[in-house]
Design an enzyme around this catalytic site. Structure first.
Site, PDB file in Angstrom:
ATOM      1  N   GLY A 283       3.887   5.756   2.771  1.00  0.00           N
ATOM      2  CA  GLY A 283       2.830   4.762   2.618  1.00  0.00           C
ATOM      3  C   GLY A 283       2.346   4.217   3.949  1.00  0.00           C
ATOM      4  O   GLY A 283       2.869   4.561   5.011  1.00  0.00           O
ATOM      5  N   GLU A 308       5.471  14.109  -2.220  1.00  0.00           N
ATOM      6  CA  GLU A 308       5.887  15.118  -1.242  1.00  0.00           C
ATOM      7  C   GLU A 308       4.871  15.316  -0.125  1.00  0.00           C
ATOM      8  O   GLU A 308       5.238  15.575   1.026  1.00  0.00           O
ATOM      9  CB  GLU A 308       6.163  16.447  -1.953  1.00  0.00           C
ATOM     10  CG  GLU A 308       4.946  17.038  -2.653  1.00  0.00           C
ATOM     11  CD  GLU A 308       5.216  18.420  -3.245  1.00  0.00           C
ATOM     12  OE1 GLU A 308       4.265  19.048  -3.711  1.00  0.00           O
ATOM     13  OE2 GLU A 308       6.379  18.860  -3.215  1.00  0.00           O
ATOM     14  N   SER A 400       7.954  -7.765   1.184  1.00  0.00           N
ATOM     15  CA  SER A 400       7.379  -8.521   0.079  1.00  0.00           C
ATOM     16  C   SER A 400       5.925  -8.863   0.406  1.00  0.00           C
ATOM     17  O   SER A 400       5.304  -8.233   1.270  1.00  0.00           O
ATOM     18  CB  SER A 400       8.202  -9.784  -0.189  1.00  0.00           C
ATOM     19  OG  SER A 400       7.757 -10.439  -1.361  1.00  0.00           O
ATOM     20  N   LYS A 403       1.625 -12.775  -2.207  1.00  0.00           N
ATOM     21  CA  LYS A 403       1.309 -12.937  -3.631  1.00  0.00           C
ATOM     22  C   LYS A 403       2.542 -13.296  -4.454  1.00  0.00           C
ATOM     23  O   LYS A 403       2.427 -13.611  -5.652  1.00  0.00           O
ATOM     24  CB  LYS A 403       0.648 -11.670  -4.165  1.00  0.00           C
ATOM     25  CG  LYS A 403      -0.719 -11.423  -3.526  1.00  0.00           C
ATOM     26  CD  LYS A 403      -1.282 -10.073  -3.893  1.00  0.00           C
ATOM     27  CE  LYS A 403      -2.666  -9.879  -3.262  1.00  0.00           C
ATOM     28  NZ  LYS A 403      -2.621  -9.902  -1.780  1.00  0.00           N
ATOM     29  N   ASN A 440      -2.350  -9.684   3.514  1.00  0.00           N
ATOM     30  CA  ASN A 440      -3.030  -8.399   3.407  1.00  0.00           C
ATOM     31  C   ASN A 440      -2.961  -7.648   4.731  1.00  0.00           C
ATOM     32  O   ASN A 440      -3.030  -8.242   5.804  1.00  0.00           O
ATOM     33  CB  ASN A 440      -4.497  -8.623   3.019  1.00  0.00           C
ATOM     34  CG  ASN A 440      -4.626  -9.228   1.639  1.00  0.00           C
ATOM     35  OD1 ASN A 440      -4.712  -8.532   0.654  1.00  0.00           O
ATOM     36  ND2 ASN A 440      -4.611 -10.553   1.572  1.00  0.00           N
ATOM     37  N   ARG A 532     -10.974 -10.984 -10.349  1.00  0.00           N
ATOM     38  CA  ARG A 532     -10.310 -10.056 -11.253  1.00  0.00           C
ATOM     39  C   ARG A 532      -9.040 -10.685 -11.826  1.00  0.00           C
ATOM     40  O   ARG A 532      -8.504 -11.638 -11.254  1.00  0.00           O
ATOM     41  CB  ARG A 532      -9.978  -8.762 -10.505  1.00  0.00           C
ATOM     42  CG  ARG A 532     -11.205  -8.027  -9.970  1.00  0.00           C
ATOM     43  CD  ARG A 532     -10.843  -6.848  -9.100  1.00  0.00           C
ATOM     44  NE  ARG A 532     -10.155  -7.255  -7.882  1.00  0.00           N
ATOM     45  CZ  ARG A 532      -9.761  -6.410  -6.924  1.00  0.00           C
ATOM     46  NH1 ARG A 532      -9.987  -5.123  -7.057  1.00  0.00           N
ATOM     47  NH2 ARG A 532      -9.157  -6.864  -5.852  1.00  0.00           N
TER      48      ARG A 532
END
Length: 606
Positions: A283, A308, A400, A403, A440, A532
Site C-alpha cells: 500500500g 501479489e 491508525s 477518524k 489524510n 457522504r
C-alpha cells in the site's frame, strides 16, 4: 563562438588597441623621441600585454558575465605591462619616457576596459531581447533572486523575461537591480502582476518556511500568472540543481507547517541490523515505510501483503535501490484473517519490529461493507498482534487514523477498536504495542488528491462534498517517518499523534490544485455533492479529555487511552457474520464511542 576563435579575435583586438594607444599618445603629446625608441616601446607593450593577459587568463573570461573581479585583473595586467615597458626602456636607453608611458597607460586601460564593456553591452542587448518571452515577476530580491535575474537576462534561450521584483525588504524598495525594478512588496503581488502584465511568477526565496511559502502562494494564486519556485537551498548549495531549474508549486508545499524530523540515532538503535516486518507493504504507507526502513540497513526486511502485484512491485524496487547494501528482502503473500498463516510467518522470520499498515480505509466503501471492515481492521489486527506476541516481537506499531476519534463511520470505529486491541495486547504481552494516529495522506490510494488531479485533467468539474469540509493533511514520507519514529519512542500502550498544524479547507485545496494545473477555477468549476455517509465536516486528532500540555518530542503527541474491555470487541468479532449491516454498524459505533474511564495522558512535542 568557439574558444579558439574567441581567443584569436581578442588577440587581434588587443594588438590593435596597443598600437592605437601608442600612436594616439605620441600624436597627442607631439613626442619627438627617436623612432627606434618608440618602436622598442611599442614592441615591449605588445609583448608584455599579451604575456600578462595570458598569465591572468583574461582571454578565457566570458566577458558577458564580467564583474568587478575581472576589472581588477585588467588593471593589474595593464599596470604590469606599463611598468615592465618602463623598465625595459630604462635598461635600453636610460630614459623611461614617463610622460608618454603615463598617457599610453591611461589610454591602454581605457581602451581595454571599454572594449570589454562594449562586448558585454552588445552581447547583453541581444540576450535581453524579450521578443515572445514570458513577462516574469520575481518574488525575492535577495541573492537567489538576483542570481536568477542575471541568468535570465543573459540567456536568450530561456522563455522567461524578468520585468520586476517584489520584496518585503524596505531598503530595496524603488531600487533597480540589474535594470529590473523592485516594484513593491509581497502584499502587492496582485497589483504588480497586473501593472507589469505578468505571465509567470517565480518565487526565488529558497529558504522559505512552509508557512511563508503558503502565504506567498496564496497571493500569487489570486493572479492569472503561472507560479513556480526555485529549488531548495540545499540543492542549490550542492550544485545538483541550477537556480533556473524551476519546479511547480506542489500540494505538499501548501500544508503550512514544517515536516517532522527523525531522531536518527534512536531509530538506528532499534532497526539497524534487526529483522523488520511490514504488513500491508504494497500500500501507499506500507511501501513508503519499507523504503524508509531500508535506509537504516536492517538485517532483513519482510514485506507482507495480500495483493501479489503490489508486493512484487515493492520487492523489485527495494532490491534495485539497495542491491549493494547487504539487506535481505523477503516477501510473504498472506491474508491477515488467516491466524495460522500469520503465526507461521512470525515463527519463520522472528521479527524484532512489526509495522502493521494493512487496513481497509475508504470511508464510503466500509459504510456499505461493514463486515469487511471487521474482518480486516479488527480480526486482521487481532491475528497479527497475537502472532507477534507469541513469537516474541519487541515492538509492534499499528497505523491508525484521525477518524478513530469520536468516530461516526464504520472505518473510524473499527480503527478505534483496533487501537483498543493494541492497548489490550500491551497489557498482557511482553511486546510493546503502540498505535500511530494521523490525518489524510497526500497522494495515497483513495485520497482526495489523485481524484482531484483526474477530474482536472479531464476538464472538471472538481467534486467537493461540502464547502466547509476541512481535513488534516500530511505527505506519505512524513506519515511513514512518524510511524518509524513511534517505534523508537514506544514504551507500550501509547497512541502517537502528529501535530498536523492547521486543518486545510477542501474547497481551498481544490482551488489551489486547479490554479497549480494552469487553469482558472471558473474554467474547471467546483461541484458540491453533499456529505457522504459516515463523513464529518471536521476531523479531530485527540478527544478533549485526551489533551495535555506536556511535550517531550517535536510535533508528536502521545495519548494513553482508557481502560479497555475486550469482551465487547471479541463478542463482535464472533457475531458479526450473523448481524445485519445496520445492526453491525450501530454496534461498532457504540463500542468505539464507549468510554469507561478517564484517560491518562502524556504528550510529546518540542
Amino acid at each position: 563562438m568557439t574558444y579558439r576563435r574567441r581567443f584569436w579575435l581578442l588577440i587581434i583586438l588587443d594588438s590593435v588597441i596597443v598600437a592605437a594607444a601608442v600612436g594616439g599618445s605620441v600624436w597627442l603629446l607631439g613626442e619627438s623621441a627617436a623612432p627606434s625608441s618608440i618602436m622598442l616601446l611599442a614592441l615591449s607593450l605588445f609583448v608584455l600585454h599579451h604575456i600578462f593577459f595570458l598569465f591572468y587568463k583574461l582571454y578565457k573570461k566570458a566577458w558577458e558575465y564580467a564583474s568587478i573581479g575581472e576589472l581588477v585583473m585588467i588593471a593589474k595586467a595593464a599596470a604590469l605591462t606599463i611598468g615592465g615597458t618602463a623598465l625595459l626602456q630604462w635598461i635600453a636607453f636610460g630614459d623611461m619616457h614617463v610622460r608618454l608611458l603615463t598617457v599610453i597607460g591611461m589610454m591602454h586601460m581605457m581602451l581595454i576596459g571599454g572594449s570589454r564593456l562594449v562586448w558585454r553591452v552588445v552581447r547583453g542587448s541581444f540576450s535581453r531581447q524579450s521578443g515572445k518571452r514570458k513577462r516574469t515577476l520575481i518574488v525575492g530580491a535577495g541573492s537567489a533572486g538576483t542570481m536568477l535575474v542575471r541568468q535570465l537576462l543573459n540567456n536568450s534561450d530561456t522563455e522567461l523575461y524578468p520585468v520586476a521584483f517584489v520584496d518585503d525588504d524596505a531598503y530595496k524598495q524603488e531600487l533597480d537591480i540589474m535594470g529590473v525594478p523592485v516594484a513593491g512588496t509581497v502584499s502587492q503581488i496582485v497589483a504588480k502582476a497586473s501593472q507589469y502584465k505578468v505571465d509567470n511568477i517565480v518565487i526565488a526565496i529558497p529558504s522559505l518556511s512552509k508557512k511563508q511559502l503558503y502565504n506567498i502562494y496564496t497571493e500569487c494564486a489570486k493572479t492569472n500568472a503561472k507560479t513556480q519556485i526555485i529549488p531548495k537551498l540545499e540543492d542549490l548549495a550542492t550544485g545538483r540543481i541550477a537556480v533556473t531549474q524551476f519546479r511547480d508549486v506542489q500540494v505538499e508545499d501548501l500544508l503550512g507547517r514544517e515536516p517532522v524530523e527523525l531522531d536518527i540515532e534512536s531509530i538506528s538503535e532499534y532497526v539497524t541490523r534487526k529483522v523488520v516486518l511490514v504488513t500491508g507493504a504494497g500500500g501507499s504507507i506500507g511501501s513508503e515505510v519499507c523504503r524508509q526502513i531500508a535506509r537504516f540497513l536492517p538485517e532483513k526486511l519482510v514485506v507482507l501483503g495480500h495483493g501479489e502485484n503490489s508486493i512484487y512491485a515493492i520487492e523489485m524496487e527495494l532490491k534495485e535501490m539497495y542491491k549493494d547494501s547487504g539487506v535481505k528482502f523477503y516477501t510473504e503473500i498472506a491474508d491477515l484473517q488467516d491466524a495460522d498463516k500469520m503465526n507461521a510467518v512470525m515463527r519463520k522470520h522472528k521479527p524484532h519490529v512489526v509495522y502493521h499498515a494493512a487496513a481497509h480505509k475508504h470511508v464510503p466503501l466500509m459504510e456499505r461493507n461493514p463486515e469487511e471492515a471487521v474482518k480486516n481492521n479488527l480480526i486482521g489486527t487481532y491475528n497479527a498482534a497475537r502472532a507477534a506476541s507469541a513469537s516474541g516481537v519487541s515492538t509492534f506499531v499499528m497505523i491508525s487514523t484521525d477518524k478513530a476519534v469520536n468516530p461516526t463511520s464504520v472505518m473510524g470505529a473499527t480503527k478505534r477498536l483496533a487501537e483498543m486491541i493494541i492497548q489490550h495486547m500491551d497489557g498482557v504481552s511482553q511486546t510493546k504495542f503502540v498505535a500511530v494516529r494521523f490525518g489524510n495522506v497526500l497522494g495515497s490510494r483513495g485520497s482526495v488528491i489523485p481524484l482531484f488531479q483526474k477530474q482536472i485533467a479531464r476538464g472538471g468539474p472538481v467534486t467537493v462534498t461540502h464547502p466547509d469540509m476541512v481535513r488534516y493533511f500530511m505527505t506519505i514520507p512524513e506519515a511513514s517517518r512518524l510511524v518509524i519514529q513511534a517505534g523508537a519512542l514506544a514504551r507500550g500502550g501509547e497512541i502517537f499523534v502528529l501535530d498536523m498544524g492547521e486543518p486545510v479547507n477542501i474547497t481551498e485545496l481544490a482551488q489551489n490544485m486547479i490554479r497549480m494545473s494552469g487553469f482558472a477555477v471558473e474554467d474547471i468549476g467546483i461541484e458540491y455533492t453533499g456529505i457522504r455517509p459516515g463523513e464529518k465536516l471536521y476531523e479531530e486528532m485527540l478527544k478533549d479529555n485526551e489533551m495535555m500540555e506536556k511535550q517531550v518530542y517535536p510535533k508528536i503527541y502521545i495519548g494513553k487511552a482508557s481502560e479497555i474491555h475486550m469482551e465487547d470487541i471479541e463478542g463482535i468479532m464472533r457475531e458479526y457474520g450473523r448481524m445485519e449491516q445496520t445492526e453491525l454498524r450501530i454496534s461498532l459505533l457504540k463500542i468505539a464511542n464507549h468510554v469507561t474511564a478517564k484517560p491518562k495522558l502524556a504528550t510529546i512535542s518540542g
